[in-house]
Design a protein around this motif. Structure first.
Motif, short mmCIF file in Angstrom:
data_model
loop_
_atom_site.label_atom_id
_atom_site.label_comp_id
_atom_site.label_asym_id
_atom_site.label_seq_id
_atom_site.Cartn_x
_atom_site.Cartn_y
_atom_site.Cartn_z
N VAL A 57 44.64 51.45 36.85
CA VAL A 57 44.38 52.29 35.68
C VAL A 57 44.56 53.75 36.03
O VAL A 57 44.17 54.20 37.10
CB VAL A 57 42.94 52.07 35.14
CG1 VAL A 57 42.66 53.02 33.99
CG2 VAL A 57 42.75 50.63 34.68
N GLY A 58 45.09 54.48 35.10
CA GLY A 58 45.19 55.92 35.21
C GLY A 58 46.16 56.42 34.15
O GLY A 58 47.30 55.98 34.11
N PHE A 59 45.70 57.28 33.26
CA PHE A 59 46.57 57.85 32.26
C PHE A 59 45.90 59.08 31.67
O PHE A 59 44.67 59.20 31.68
CB PHE A 59 46.91 56.85 31.14
CG PHE A 59 45.73 56.41 30.33
CD1 PHE A 59 45.43 57.02 29.12
CD2 PHE A 59 44.91 55.39 30.78
CE1 PHE A 59 44.33 56.61 28.37
CE2 PHE A 59 43.82 54.97 30.03
CZ PHE A 59 43.52 55.59 28.83
N LEU A 80 38.44 49.15 41.70
CA LEU A 80 39.24 50.06 40.88
C LEU A 80 40.56 50.36 41.59
O LEU A 80 40.62 50.42 42.81
CB LEU A 80 38.47 51.36 40.64
CG LEU A 80 37.13 51.23 39.91
CD1 LEU A 80 36.47 52.60 39.81
CD2 LEU A 80 37.31 50.61 38.54
N SER A 81 41.59 50.58 40.79
CA SER A 81 42.89 50.93 41.34
C SER A 81 43.44 52.08 40.51
O SER A 81 43.62 51.95 39.30
CB SER A 81 43.84 49.72 41.29
OG SER A 81 45.03 49.98 41.98
N LYS A 127 29.23 51.82 45.67
CA LYS A 127 29.10 50.48 45.10
C LYS A 127 30.45 49.89 44.69
O LYS A 127 30.53 48.71 44.34
CB LYS A 127 28.18 50.51 43.88
CG LYS A 127 26.75 50.97 44.16
CD LYS A 127 26.00 49.97 45.03
CE LYS A 127 24.50 50.23 45.06
NZ LYS A 127 24.15 51.55 45.65
N VAL A 128 31.51 50.70 44.68
CA VAL A 128 32.83 50.20 44.27
C VAL A 128 33.82 50.38 45.40
O VAL A 128 33.67 51.24 46.27
CB VAL A 128 33.36 50.93 43.01
CG1 VAL A 128 32.46 50.68 41.82
CG2 VAL A 128 33.55 52.41 43.27
N SER A 129 34.85 49.54 45.38
CA SER A 129 35.98 49.68 46.28
C SER A 129 37.13 50.26 45.46
O SER A 129 37.45 49.75 44.39
CB SER A 129 36.38 48.33 46.87
OG SER A 129 37.59 48.41 47.58
N THR A 130 37.73 51.34 45.94
CA THR A 130 38.74 52.04 45.16
C THR A 130 40.07 52.06 45.91
O THR A 130 40.13 52.45 47.08
CB THR A 130 38.31 53.48 44.87
OG1 THR A 130 37.06 53.46 44.16
CG2 THR A 130 39.35 54.20 44.02
N SER A 131 41.11 51.65 45.22
CA SER A 131 42.46 51.72 45.77
C SER A 131 43.21 52.83 45.04
O SER A 131 43.17 52.90 43.81
CB SER A 131 43.19 50.38 45.57
OG SER A 131 44.55 50.48 45.94
N GLY A 326 49.26 32.10 48.37
CA GLY A 326 49.70 32.81 49.57
C GLY A 326 48.56 33.51 50.28
O GLY A 326 48.78 34.21 51.25
N SER A 327 47.32 33.34 49.78
CA SER A 327 46.07 33.84 50.39
C SER A 327 45.93 35.36 50.32
O SER A 327 45.58 36.01 51.29
CB SER A 327 45.90 33.35 51.83
OG SER A 327 46.79 33.97 52.72
N THR A 328 46.21 35.94 49.15
CA THR A 328 46.01 37.38 48.96
C THR A 328 44.53 37.73 49.07
O THR A 328 43.66 36.91 48.78
CB THR A 328 46.56 37.81 47.59
OG1 THR A 328 46.56 39.23 47.52
CG2 THR A 328 45.72 37.27 46.44
N GLN A 329 44.24 38.98 49.45
CA GLN A 329 42.85 39.43 49.51
C GLN A 329 42.40 40.05 48.19
O GLN A 329 41.22 40.05 47.88
CB GLN A 329 42.65 40.47 50.64
CG GLN A 329 42.37 39.85 51.99
CD GLN A 329 43.55 39.02 52.47
OE1 GLN A 329 44.59 39.56 52.82
NE2 GLN A 329 43.40 37.71 52.47
N SER A 330 43.34 40.61 47.43
CA SER A 330 43.00 41.17 46.13
C SER A 330 44.22 41.04 45.23
O SER A 330 45.35 40.89 45.70
CB SER A 330 42.55 42.64 46.24
OG SER A 330 43.57 43.44 46.80
N LEU A 331 43.97 41.11 43.93
CA LEU A 331 45.04 40.83 42.98
C LEU A 331 44.90 41.71 41.75
O LEU A 331 43.79 41.92 41.23
CB LEU A 331 44.98 39.36 42.55
CG LEU A 331 45.97 38.88 41.47
CD1 LEU A 331 47.41 39.03 41.95
CD2 LEU A 331 45.68 37.42 41.11
#
Length: 526
Positions: A57-59, A80-81, A127-131, A326-331
């Motif tokens: 997200v971002g706009f 969050l990404s 409390k959140v992980s941010t990419s 394929g064993s992804t860690q996040s999607l």
């Protein structure tokens, strides 16, 4: 008759025991969570908890993006990404002439610490992980994030997340570069060292094949060129005096998931095996975590269509399992309207619901690596591993990823692949539902989300206010230190942090670095 995969490898109509001949399962497969990690990097994988569900997200302005983040968190997003607009990605402020017409269009506009405060207002960063999908100026956005967290009372050591920070793929596929390759790699190395000392839980790079795939790379090209970039980054860090086991456990990767479920799952499994071998044999890594290929996946946008956009919901529902197998860690699952414009609230929520159905209403999380031992899966994994290794060898023969970039090798190979896909689509050989098969006589009208054109004026006003209240002497002095450090060998992130804390903008810090390092001018290899 054999069918060709996306990587032009044969897929036989039937596989049997012959596919497993001359194959040592212990060597090729191993156990989940153990070398060579073909079956995933963790022993329990999703049986304990599902993958991290991220939405990108971002706009517009930081205010608008902040509101969307809070909606996603309320809807069950666990990470969050952040998407940034083009001026931010290129190290330009929103009031720069070159930024005109692009502010807030493909992501959120971030010019200074003031914008970053607004972006994460009311969101507890412990409390959140941010990419953050940012590359050439990644270190600057990371430092702004750290500064805002400190204002919240959160120590840097508590922060978790990822910066993409993969500048090499910008020269290959996206073009969002600022500096020449050599100083860009120096900045990556400085970021590795800074995070080891200050932010040990942070993933310092997400080495990305995603954008190569969006540019037309085949699955084998995506994996080969991405892992080759990874090798270049590891060599850069080792050459700077770092021990491989000090930073390799924080490396992460970023791939696409296509609708070709079997090939995608096999591709990810092969990538696990190749990376483990490279890290062990070439770099002598001893920590098992250094051998793990941990990666994020996003469903591929290039397969989405503007025609009959609701069909994209079905495409995403097929792409998601490919990543999980394929064993992804996040999607991240794309919204159905992303082929047209930025997602609406509803389409973003539906994209997240697709993941939640997959995780909680199917049985894909019931057992680890359900395809293990399958004739077709193991043969496809072996074939892809061989093809990827062959392509990586060609890159090595050119002197590594950075040297191959200067020769235009990766870019040319991807362009040829993209041209082949386009030809197959136009001829009808490659079926695309709604485009060359099962078309409608007339498309239904669709009302997209539109970015307020006043965003640019708002951002320009915010920068003017920032420059009015800050202490110019402090900013100017801090930027001089940034330049002096960039001209030497000390870690440039520390003075950059001081400059940002003083109120310097992203563009001002990047311009200070441009005066020392220069700007990259691409070579035409076509």
């Amino acid at each position: 008759m054999a069918r060709e995969s996306e990587s032009a490898l044969p897929i036989q109509p039937v596989y049997g025991p012959a596919a497993m001949e001359d194959r040592d399962p212990a060597e090729k497969l191993g156990e989940p969570g153990a070398h060579p990690f073909t079956r995933g990097v963790y022993a329990s994988m999703y049986t304990g908890r599902p993958w991290t569900m991220r939405q990108y997200v971002g706009f517009g302005t930081a205010v608008e993006s902040n509101a969307r983040y809070k909606q996603l968190i309320a809807n069950g997003t666990t990470g969050l990404s952040v998407a940034f607009d083009l001026p931010t990605q290129m190290g330009h402020d929103s009031d720069a002439p070159i930024a005109h017409g692009e502010v807030g269009k493909v992501g959120v506009a971030i010019d200074s610490i003031d914008d970053m405060r607004v972006l994460f207002a009311g969101i507890p960063l412990d409390k959140v992980s941010t990419s953050m999908t940012i590359n050439a100026p990644a270190a600057l956005l990371l430092l702004l994030y750290q500064l805002v967290a400190e204002e919240q009372g959160v120590e840097a050591g508590q922060l978790t997340g990822t910066i993409q920070n993969d500048v090499l793929k910008e020269y290959i596929a996206r073009g969002m570069y600022i500096f020449p390759p050599k100083p860009s790699l120096r900045l990556v190395g400085d970021t590795f060292r800074y995070c080891k000392a200050e932010m040990p839980k942070w993933n310092t790079i997400s080495i990305s094949g995603y954008h190569m795939a969006e540019a037309g790379a085949s699955p084998t090209q995506e994996i080969a060129f991405t892992l080759a970039d990874g090798i270049e980054y590891v060599r850069t860090a080792v050459a700077a005096g770092m021990d491989v086991d000090d930073f390799a456990p924080r490396l992460s990767f970023f791939f696409v998931a296509r609708t070709t479920i079997l090939e995608e799952a096999a591709t990810f499994r092969a990538a696990h095996r190749i990376w483990a071998r490279v890290m062990k044999d070439e770099f002598g890594a001893r920590n098992p975590r250094s051998l793990m290929l941990r990666f994020h996946t996003q469903t591929v946008g290039v397969q989405l269509t503007a025609q009959q956009p609701e069909v994209n919901l079905v495409r995403v529902a097929a792409q998601g399992p490919a990543a999980v197998f394929g064993s992804t860690q996040s999607l991240h699952t794309n919204s159905f309207d992303e082929a047209i414009v930025l997602p609406t609230d509803k389409s973003a929520r539906l994209a997240l619901r697709a993941q939640q159905v997959l995780a909680y209403e199917t049985d894909v999380t019931a057992t680890v690596d359900p395809f293990a031992g399958s004739y077709v899966m193991e043969k496809m994994t072996d074939d892809i591993e061989a093809a990827v290794t062959e392509l990586m060898t060609k890159v090595e023969e050119m002197g590594g990823a950075a040297s191959a970039i200067e020769h235009g090798f990766q870019k040319s190979a991807i362009a040829r692949s993209a041209y082949r896909i386009a030809q197959e689509t136009y001829s009808g050989e490659r079926a695309v539902v709604g485009v060359n098969r099962y078309q409608l006589d007339e498309e239904e009208p669709y009302e997209p989300l539109r970015v307020d054109p006043s965003v640019e004026a708002q951002q320009t006003e915010r920068i003017a206010k920032l420059r009015a209240w800050r202490c110019h002497e402090r900013v100017d002095a801090a930027l001089i230190v940034v330049q002096k450090t960039a001209a030497g060998t000390a870690n440039v992130l520390y003075p950059m942090k001081e400059a940002l804390a003083a109120g310097a903008t992203i563009g001002e810090v990047c311009n200070a670095l441009r005066k020392v390092w220069g700007s990259y001018v691409p070579h035409d290899h076509f």
